[in-house]
Design an enzyme around this catalytic site. Structure first.
Site, PDB file in Angstrom:
ATOM      1  N   HIS A  51      -1.533  -0.478  35.400  1.00 16.44           N
ATOM      2  CA  HIS A  51      -2.652  -1.249  35.944  1.00 16.44           C
ATOM      3  C   HIS A  51      -2.299  -1.824  37.313  1.00 16.44           C
ATOM      4  CE1 HIS A  51      -3.170  -1.227  31.499  1.00 16.44           C
ATOM      5  NE2 HIS A  51      -4.382  -0.843  31.893  1.00 16.44           N
ATOM      6  N   SER A 100      -9.347   1.154  31.637  1.00 12.79           N
ATOM      7  CA  SER A 100      -8.829  -0.111  32.160  1.00 12.79           C
ATOM      8  C   SER A 100      -8.348  -0.024  33.599  1.00 12.79           C
ATOM      9  CB  SER A 100      -7.676  -0.608  31.282  1.00 12.79           C
ATOM     10  OG  SER A 100      -6.648   0.365  31.201  1.00 12.79           O
ATOM     11  N   ASP A 157       4.059  -3.848  34.678  1.00 13.92           N
ATOM     12  CA  ASP A 157       3.049  -2.915  34.183  1.00 13.92           C
ATOM     13  C   ASP A 157       2.904  -1.796  35.210  1.00 13.92           C
ATOM     14  OD1 ASP A 157       0.645  -1.595  33.586  1.00 13.92           O
ATOM     15  OD2 ASP A 157      -0.373  -3.412  32.940  1.00 13.92           O
TER      16      ASP A 157
END
Length: 405
Positions: free
Chosen positions: A230, A44, A227
């Protein structure tokens, strides 16, 4: 057991191949390219995200901004996959069915391999190394392609006492380095370069690199996001830039196809001041010339370093009180996002900017702070980006010229 996994992966690859052909991924007849294709096998942190995830982006999504037009990037990265599960699900086989001699396979895993509590993802460091060797490196080489090992990108994980960033997934970083050395394949040490970059800007500024958003800032994130794994688009661009910088130094055929824009980030201040990692230093004496390709135009500039109160991009600057000067940089014609930082740890800053004669703004941070503004969609048609700086103090701490969205 690993043989059974490969067999299962081959069966799953039929389904994945059909999906890839449906969207015209490079490597299919629908998307032939004159130059090489960079295939990305990852997770990701590299994935391509649609607008519903705004502002999230992965480095693989933006890597093509730093390579020549005839280089195609086929981003097969997908969230939640480890080096093992990417194979089990047939995703590597989909790449290997398409990759051609002279193409490249960029491989970055580790984030999900380390998920001990998630059995379908977890891969021991020893097994991770052998998957890299046997399946990714071996698979690419068997097809005449060039494998490139990329160490796991850093998370926003740091020592609260020192502000220095920790090595994320150190056992996997070490195994990736080992297998690249043992197999004599190119290594992009993104773990080291991303950590050096993050160390130079500090944990607070790193919020703007990672996916930290305020409540209501984006309609799809009404409660905001915190986060530390990411990236926002800006951060993904920085990671892609770091990768391109390393590729340029690898001596590969691909190295000559890295765009000049990979170096278009500048840290302004005195020669004795710090320079943020992977940035180019510009002092008051750095005069623009066509041969240098960047620099300042105008006299009377002062330069100061205010010490450690702010990060390496923010703590030092050039300035000109109640005057005007220019920053210039040679860039390929195109459209850019120009990001300006201005501030002063001991006084307020008042800076006006005009980019390419038409895009204007003002930065006026209070004392002991710095402000950053991005001027989007700046078009350059003559190979020279021109930034006019003026105002009561005309501080300029950093200039970043990044490929536009």
């Amino acid at each position: 057991m690993r043989g059974l996994l490969r067999a299962a992966g081959t069966a799953l690859a039929v389904v994945a191949a059909a999906a890839a052909a449906a969207v015209g991924l490079p490597g299919t007849a629908a998307a032939a390219a004159a130059g090489p294709t960079i295939y990305i096998a990852s997770d990701s942190t590299a994935q391509t995200y649609n607008s519903g995830y705004e502002p999230q982006a992965g480095w693989g999504q933006l890597l093509d901004r730093y390579f020549a037009d005839d280089v195609t990037v086929a981003n097969h990265a997908i969230g939640g996959r480890s080096s093992r599960s990417f194979i089990e699900q047939g995703r590597l086989q989909t790449i290997l069915d398409r990759i051609q001699p002279g193409d490249y396979l960029f491989v970055q895993f580790g984030h999900n391999d380390a998920s001990v509590t998630i059995p379908e993802r977890y891969t021991s460091p020893a097994d991770y190394k052998e998957y890299l060797r046997d399946d990714y490196i071996g698979g690419a080489r068997a097809r005449g392609a060039i494998p490139v090992i990329v160490t796991p990108v850093s998370r926003r994980s740091y020592n609260a006492s020192t502000g220095q960033f920790n090595v994320s997934f150190p056992e996997y970083v070490q195994r990736a380095i080992e297998v690249a050395q043992e197999e004599n394949v190119p290594l992009v040490d993104l773990s080291a370069s991303s950590r050096a970059y993050l160390d130079s800007i500090g944990p607070e500024a790193a919020r703007g690199v990672f996916l930290h958003t305020a409540p209501g800032e984006y309609p799809n994130r009404p409660d905001g996001t915190a986060d530390d794994t990411h990236f926002q688009r800006y951060g993904a661009l920085q990671m892609a830039r770091l990768i391109a910088r390393e590729v340029r130094g690898e001596g590969l055929a691909l190295s000559s196809q890295v765009r000049d824009t990979v170096d278009d980030v500048y840290d302004l201040g005195p020669a004795s001041g710090p320079v943020a990692s992977s940035y180019t230093q510009v002092t008051a004496a750095t005069s623009y010339s066509a041969s240098r390709g960047y620099g300042l135009v105008g006299g009377g500039l002062i330069e100061r370093d205010r010490g450690t109160a702010l990060n390496q991009l923010q703590r030092d600057f050039v300035a000109l009180f109640d005057g005007q000067y220019e920053f210039r940089a040679n860039v390929p014609n195109g459209v850019y996002d120009v990001r300006i930082t201005a501030g002063d740890a001991t006084g307020s800053a008042r800076t006006n900017v005009t980019v390419e004669g038409s895009v204007t703004g003002r930065l006026a941070p209070a004392a002991n702070t710095a402000a950053t503004q991005t001027y989007a969609g700046v078009s350059v048609t003559d190979g020279l980006l021109n930034l006019v700086v003026s105002g009561e103090t005309a501080h300029l701490n950093a200039v970043e010229i990044l490929p536009a969205a």
